[in-house]
Design a protein around this motif. Sequence first.
Motif, PDB file in Angstrom:
ATOM      1  N   LEU A  82       0.787  -1.368  -0.230  1.00 57.22           N
ATOM      2  CA  LEU A  82      -0.171  -0.149   0.458  1.00 57.22           C
ATOM      3  C   LEU A  82       1.124   1.233   0.509  1.00 57.22           C
ATOM      4  O   LEU A  82       0.354   2.284  -1.128  1.00 57.22           O
ATOM      5  N   TYR A  83       2.229   1.848   0.603  1.00 54.96           N
ATOM      6  CA  TYR A  83       2.863   2.755   0.989  1.00 54.96           C
ATOM      7  C   TYR A  83       3.369   3.183  -0.433  1.00 54.96           C
ATOM      8  O   TYR A  83       3.435   4.101  -0.682  1.00 54.96           O
ATOM      9  N   GLY A  84       3.999   1.776  -1.770  1.00 53.93           N
ATOM     10  CA  GLY A  84       4.136   2.361  -2.587  1.00 53.93           C
ATOM     11  C   GLY A  84       2.799   2.280  -3.604  1.00 53.93           C
ATOM     12  O   GLY A  84       3.586   2.932  -4.894  1.00 53.93           O
ATOM     13  N   LEU A  85       2.119   1.748  -3.364  1.00 54.72           N
ATOM     14  CA  LEU A  85       0.971   1.869  -4.468  1.00 54.72           C
ATOM     15  C   LEU A  85       0.054   3.881  -4.346  1.00 54.72           C
ATOM     16  O   LEU A  85      -0.151   4.589  -4.902  1.00 54.72           O
ATOM     17  N   VAL A  86      -0.155   3.842  -2.554  1.00 52.25           N
ATOM     18  CA  VAL A  86      -1.139   4.986  -2.616  1.00 52.25           C
ATOM     19  C   VAL A  86       0.070   5.616  -1.729  1.00 52.25           C
ATOM     20  O   VAL A  86      -0.770   6.795  -1.131  1.00 52.25           O
ATOM     21  N   GLY A  87       0.541   5.483  -1.461  1.00 56.21           N
ATOM     22  CA  GLY A  87       1.680   6.408   0.305  1.00 56.21           C
ATOM     23  C   GLY A  87       1.363   6.106   1.787  1.00 56.21           C
ATOM     24  O   GLY A  87       0.304   5.391   1.990  1.00 56.21           O
ATOM     25  N   GLN A  88       1.704   7.876   2.267  1.00 54.17           N
ATOM     26  CA  GLN A  88       1.943   6.966   3.532  1.00 54.17           C
ATOM     27  C   GLN A  88       0.273   7.042   3.682  1.00 54.17           C
ATOM     28  O   GLN A  88      -0.299   6.978   5.028  1.00 54.17           O
ATOM     29  N   SER A  89      -0.271   8.703   3.897  1.00 53.20           N
ATOM     30  CA  SER A  89      -1.480   8.644   3.797  1.00 53.20           C
ATOM     31  C   SER A  89      -2.726   8.265   3.572  1.00 53.20           C
ATOM     32  O   SER A  89      -3.100   7.878   4.533  1.00 53.20           O
TER      33      SER A  89
END
Length: 433
Positions: free
Chosen positions: A344-351
Amino acid sequence: MVRMIGLFIVLPVFSLFGDHYSGSTPLLIGLAIGIYGLLQACLQIPFGMLSDRIGRKKVITLGLLLLAAGSIVAATSDSIHGVIVGRALQGAGAIAAALMALAADLTRDEQRTKVMASMGASIGFAFILALILGPVLIGWFSLDGLFWLTAASAVLAIIILHTLVPTPERCQYSADTGANLATMKRLLGHRQLLRLDMSIFMLHLIITAVFFAVPLGLRDAGIASEKQWLVYLPAVLVAFGVMIPLIIWGERKAMRAVLLLCVAGLTLTQMLFAGPQLLGFDAGAVWLFIGITTFFCFMNTLEALLPSLVSRLAPAAAKGSAMGIYSTSQFLGAFAGGAGAGWLYGLVGQSGLFAVVALLCLVWGLVLRGFQPPRKMTTHRRALSTEERSRGKGLMVELESIPGVEEVVIAVDEGVAYLKVDKTRFQEVSSGG
């Protein structure tokens, strides 16, 4: 505790330095963080059963050697794939069930609950200590150095095992601590226990996801990796001050309300973490400290309450199997949290990661709404004499007639009877008779 410190120590720092390995992607970094949980979930029950056959210390030593070997593989790897293999080997040393069985072999029946509670507390303490030590030690060593320290902790644990821990006269399966496959099928249909299993899965998914992203957020807020312990330590101390009243309130009056409050608090925490980027402002150190402290308050409360509830809800003579399912769910959550957070971090970032976790918390809360807390019951393990073992149904009727006894299971092979009792009433009768 020594073993778990070694496993946990890279958790608060790995996402900060994982991109130094060749072939790194956010997904693979997350997989390296969480892969140990998958192996723990798959192997801890087989290792526990193997310890019934060949001996506790042999299996525990094997598990610690796997931890050391995995740590060496990770420490000497230049690629993220090598680290993943090393972390998987670390997780393959799945000795939690064998350790519980060894503790059962070495303790009197009446002290069993206290010993199990102290082992659970030692794991919680190891997690907190690792959060402090990881950022401190990364200032002196690289990630490779932390993995070498983990290998050293495994060797130290082997020395402790063979010099300080007594060897039991015999190894015997105990339903208090062992896992029985036939019993597990029945437990998987127990809706209230399944809600607790789902809860520990979700909690450790969230823990692993948070400690993938939060160290990166602290770094972006200007807090160097070696100083991040200055955020974690006061947050943990404040959280203990909140946790204790919540536990007391839950145990005395409103267990279901406290569980739902904790899930709501964890949802709010994810929104606090996600809010700055979603609203277009930078999260400063104070904002992150508030979020981390709030997270620890509710996380620590759930870590303390959930295993106690599983123990109380489990049918007589099924506590070990219930805890086996619970622990497997916990480790699967750690795996899903690590791998899922990286993806998810790689896909949509931290937020985006925190927003998805917040939605998962809402689903968790909806499932937990149907939870019904158990009455204050406990399992009493009573050794049977040779004459009592031969009495069969007559003994069962006699034990069931004791005031306060709600359920009786006689395990002839173990030579014990498991009584699920209202502790206050049962103690009054036994102390008077």
